[in-house]
Design a protein around this motif. Structure first.
Motif, PDB file in Angstrom:
ATOM      1  N   ALA A 162      20.044 -31.044  29.593  1.00 58.98           N
ATOM      2  CA  ALA A 162      20.571 -30.027  30.585  1.00 58.98           C
ATOM      3  C   ALA A 162      22.240 -29.247  30.183  1.00 58.98           C
ATOM      4  O   ALA A 162      22.550 -29.322  31.066  1.00 58.98           O
ATOM      5  CB  ALA A 162      20.470 -30.737  32.119  1.00 58.98           C
ATOM      6  N   CYS A 163      21.876 -28.652  29.099  1.00 63.51           N
ATOM      7  CA  CYS A 163      23.451 -28.070  28.875  1.00 63.51           C
ATOM      8  C   CYS A 163      23.287 -26.637  29.248  1.00 63.51           C
ATOM      9  O   CYS A 163      22.330 -25.684  29.636  1.00 63.51           O
ATOM     10  CB  CYS A 163      23.439 -28.007  27.454  1.00 63.51           C
ATOM     11  SG  CYS A 163      23.529 -29.459  26.706  1.00 63.51           S
ATOM     12  N   GLU A 164      24.516 -26.091  30.078  1.00 67.25           N
ATOM     13  CA  GLU A 164      24.773 -24.894  30.453  1.00 67.25           C
ATOM     14  C   GLU A 164      25.983 -24.335  29.744  1.00 67.25           C
ATOM     15  O   GLU A 164      27.035 -25.267  29.814  1.00 67.25           O
ATOM     16  CB  GLU A 164      24.920 -25.162  31.985  1.00 67.25           C
ATOM     17  CG  GLU A 164      25.394 -23.796  32.512  1.00 67.25           C
ATOM     18  CD  GLU A 164      25.730 -23.888  34.251  1.00 67.25           C
ATOM     19  OE1 GLU A 164      26.584 -23.138  34.536  1.00 67.25           O
ATOM     20  OE2 GLU A 164      25.314 -25.014  34.695  1.00 67.25           O
ATOM     21  N   ILE A 165      25.835 -23.037  29.119  1.00 73.77           N
ATOM     22  CA  ILE A 165      26.910 -22.409  28.530  1.00 73.77           C
ATOM     23  C   ILE A 165      27.894 -22.126  29.389  1.00 73.77           C
ATOM     24  O   ILE A 165      27.515 -21.171  30.404  1.00 73.77           O
ATOM     25  CB  ILE A 165      26.307 -21.306  27.667  1.00 73.77           C
ATOM     26  CG1 ILE A 165      25.488 -21.632  26.453  1.00 73.77           C
ATOM     27  CG2 ILE A 165      27.420 -20.540  27.107  1.00 73.77           C
ATOM     28  CD1 ILE A 165      24.665 -20.941  25.944  1.00 73.77           C
ATOM     29  N   VAL A 166      28.999 -22.460  29.515  1.00 75.46           N
ATOM     30  CA  VAL A 166      30.189 -22.077  30.268  1.00 75.46           C
ATOM     31  C   VAL A 166      30.913 -20.819  29.986  1.00 75.46           C
ATOM     32  O   VAL A 166      31.242 -20.082  30.560  1.00 75.46           O
ATOM     33  CB  VAL A 166      31.132 -23.172  30.581  1.00 75.46           C
ATOM     34  CG1 VAL A 166      32.305 -22.807  31.383  1.00 75.46           C
ATOM     35  CG2 VAL A 166      30.324 -24.460  31.258  1.00 75.46           C
ATOM     36  N   ASP A 167      31.159 -20.607  28.569  1.00 77.59           N
ATOM     37  CA  ASP A 167      31.677 -19.575  27.947  1.00 77.59           C
ATOM     38  C   ASP A 167      31.363 -19.662  26.430  1.00 77.59           C
ATOM     39  O   ASP A 167      31.047 -20.604  25.829  1.00 77.59           O
ATOM     40  CB  ASP A 167      33.274 -19.805  27.885  1.00 77.59           C
ATOM     41  CG  ASP A 167      33.996 -18.503  27.719  1.00 77.59           C
ATOM     42  OD1 ASP A 167      33.616 -17.587  28.014  1.00 77.59           O
ATOM     43  OD2 ASP A 167      34.945 -18.897  26.750  1.00 77.59           O
ATOM     44  N   GLU A 168      31.088 -18.317  26.240  1.00 72.80           N
ATOM     45  CA  GLU A 168      30.728 -17.957  24.749  1.00 72.80           C
ATOM     46  C   GLU A 168      31.363 -16.839  24.254  1.00 72.80           C
ATOM     47  O   GLU A 168      31.280 -15.841  24.988  1.00 72.80           O
ATOM     48  CB  GLU A 168      29.190 -17.501  24.581  1.00 72.80           C
ATOM     49  CG  GLU A 168      28.401 -17.491  23.394  1.00 72.80           C
ATOM     50  CD  GLU A 168      27.115 -17.177  23.262  1.00 72.80           C
ATOM     51  OE1 GLU A 168      26.631 -16.670  22.334  1.00 72.80           O
ATOM     52  OE2 GLU A 168      26.484 -16.985  24.566  1.00 72.80           O
ATOM     53  N   THR A 169      32.311 -16.872  23.044  1.00 70.69           N
ATOM     54  CA  THR A 169      32.976 -15.867  22.646  1.00 70.69           C
ATOM     55  C   THR A 169      32.487 -15.650  21.119  1.00 70.69           C
ATOM     56  O   THR A 169      32.670 -16.688  20.301  1.00 70.69           O
ATOM     57  CB  THR A 169      34.400 -16.160  22.670  1.00 70.69           C
ATOM     58  OG1 THR A 169      34.493 -16.411  24.143  1.00 70.69           O
ATOM     59  CG2 THR A 169      35.188 -14.857  22.119  1.00 70.69           C
ATOM     60  N   PRO A 170      32.170 -14.467  20.765  1.00 67.89           N
ATOM     61  CA  PRO A 170      31.638 -13.329  21.390  1.00 67.89           C
ATOM     62  C   PRO A 170      30.505 -13.653  21.931  1.00 67.89           C
ATOM     63  O   PRO A 170      29.633 -14.229  21.320  1.00 67.89           O
ATOM     64  CB  PRO A 170      31.590 -12.224  20.369  1.00 67.89           C
ATOM     65  CG  PRO A 170      31.732 -12.909  18.855  1.00 67.89           C
ATOM     66  CD  PRO A 170      32.036 -14.292  19.115  1.00 67.89           C
ATOM     67  N   PRO A 171      29.822 -12.879  22.913  1.00 59.04           N
ATOM     68  CA  PRO A 171      28.651 -12.918  23.581  1.00 59.04           C
ATOM     69  C   PRO A 171      27.648 -12.383  22.639  1.00 59.04           C
ATOM     70  O   PRO A 171      28.029 -11.373  22.193  1.00 59.04           O
ATOM     71  CB  PRO A 171      28.738 -12.607  24.976  1.00 59.04           C
ATOM     72  CG  PRO A 171      29.880 -11.396  25.031  1.00 59.04           C
ATOM     73  CD  PRO A 171      30.897 -12.248  23.901  1.00 59.04           C
ATOM     74  N   GLY A 172      26.582 -12.842  22.747  1.00 59.49           N
ATOM     75  CA  GLY A 172      25.174 -12.139  21.916  1.00 59.49           C
ATOM     76  C   GLY A 172      25.229 -12.218  20.497  1.00 59.49           C
ATOM     77  O   GLY A 172      24.490 -11.790  19.551  1.00 59.49           O
ATOM     78  N   ALA A 173      26.234 -13.352  19.866  1.00 62.44           N
ATOM     79  CA  ALA A 173      26.094 -13.478  18.554  1.00 62.44           C
ATOM     80  C   ALA A 173      25.652 -14.632  17.932  1.00 62.44           C
ATOM     81  O   ALA A 173      25.337 -14.990  16.673  1.00 62.44           O
ATOM     82  CB  ALA A 173      27.707 -13.593  17.940  1.00 62.44           C
ATOM     83  N   GLY A 174      24.976 -15.425  18.880  1.00 63.58           N
ATOM     84  CA  GLY A 174      24.038 -16.672  18.746  1.00 63.58           C
ATOM     85  C   GLY A 174      24.877 -17.931  18.566  1.00 63.58           C
ATOM     86  O   GLY A 174      24.101 -18.948  18.557  1.00 63.58           O
ATOM     87  N   PHE A 175      25.945 -17.924  19.075  1.00 65.89           N
ATOM     88  CA  PHE A 175      26.621 -19.182  19.160  1.00 65.89           C
ATOM     89  C   PHE A 175      26.240 -20.107  19.972  1.00 65.89           C
ATOM     90  O   PHE A 175      26.167 -21.093  19.850  1.00 65.89           O
ATOM     91  CB  PHE A 175      28.357 -18.901  19.057  1.00 65.89           C
ATOM     92  CG  PHE A 175      28.826 -18.126  17.923  1.00 65.89           C
ATOM     93  CD1 PHE A 175      29.124 -18.730  16.730  1.00 65.89           C
ATOM     94  CD2 PHE A 175      29.230 -16.868  18.025  1.00 65.89           C
ATOM     95  CE1 PHE A 175      29.627 -18.123  15.744  1.00 65.89           C
ATOM     96  CE2 PHE A 175      30.178 -16.199  16.888  1.00 65.89           C
ATOM     97  CZ  PHE A 175      29.981 -16.699  15.724  1.00 65.89           C
TER      98      PHE A 175
END
Length: 174
Positions: A125-138
């Motif tokens: 049940a993982c939730e992405i809190v922050d992703e930098t940069p968004p949309g790069a697949g990280f």
């Protein structure tokens, strides 16, 4: 008539040699490209940005103070307020550098996750809190890797218990 057939065969033979040489050259280029891509992937580095394990406690209080002790573990994202922020990894996440980021020319990224850990230390049940940069697949790659990871579970009254875990994964192309 015989000379025309000989010329035709010679011309046909030359064209076959030219086609063969072209294909060989193309295959050599593909081999070099594949070797270069394999070298690049082999030299990618992904680091987990987590504080060193605490010697005194397996958990740190989050932003919300915990209520009085409760018999059963609270559900995910409850107001219980305790998340493991410096997990002791039994099997750390091993994310790969996302291909989408490589295609976009992105060389660094970071993802902060909040996940649920069961009493056996399995992450879910993982939730992405922050992703930098968004949309790069990280984000997707970090969640995929986190689902295969295991932590040392939190102990409540000496017994393993389900808990929340929060951590950040930083990516850097070297």
């Amino acid at each position: 008539m015989m000379q025309d057939e000989d010329r035709s065969r010679a011309t046909e033979g030359r064209w076959l040699l030219i086609k063969l040489a072209t294909w060989c050259g193309a295959l050599m280029l593909l081999g070099w490209a594949a070797w270069g891509a394999a070298w690049m992937v082999a030299n990618l580095r992904v680091s987990l940005d987590m504080p060193p394990p605490s010697e005194t406690s397996d958990t740190l209080p989050s932003r919300i103070a915990p209520p009085e002790p409760v018999a059963a573990p609270a559900p995910y994202m409850s107001d219980e307020g305790r998340a493991i922020t410096n997990p002791s990894w039994l099997q750390a996440p091993e994310p790969a550098f996302p291909r989408a980021a490589l295609r976009k020319g992105v060389e660094t990224g970071a993802v902060s996750l909040e996940c649920q850990a069961d009493a056996q230390g399995r992450i879910s049940a993982c939730e992405i809190v922050d992703e930098t940069p968004p949309g790069a697949g990280f984000g997707a790659e970090t969640v995929r890797a986190a689902m295969k990871a295991r932590i040392r579970p939190r102990l409540i009254d000496g017994e393993p218990a389900a808990s929340q875990v929060a951590f950040t994964v930083r990516y850097r192309l070297e």
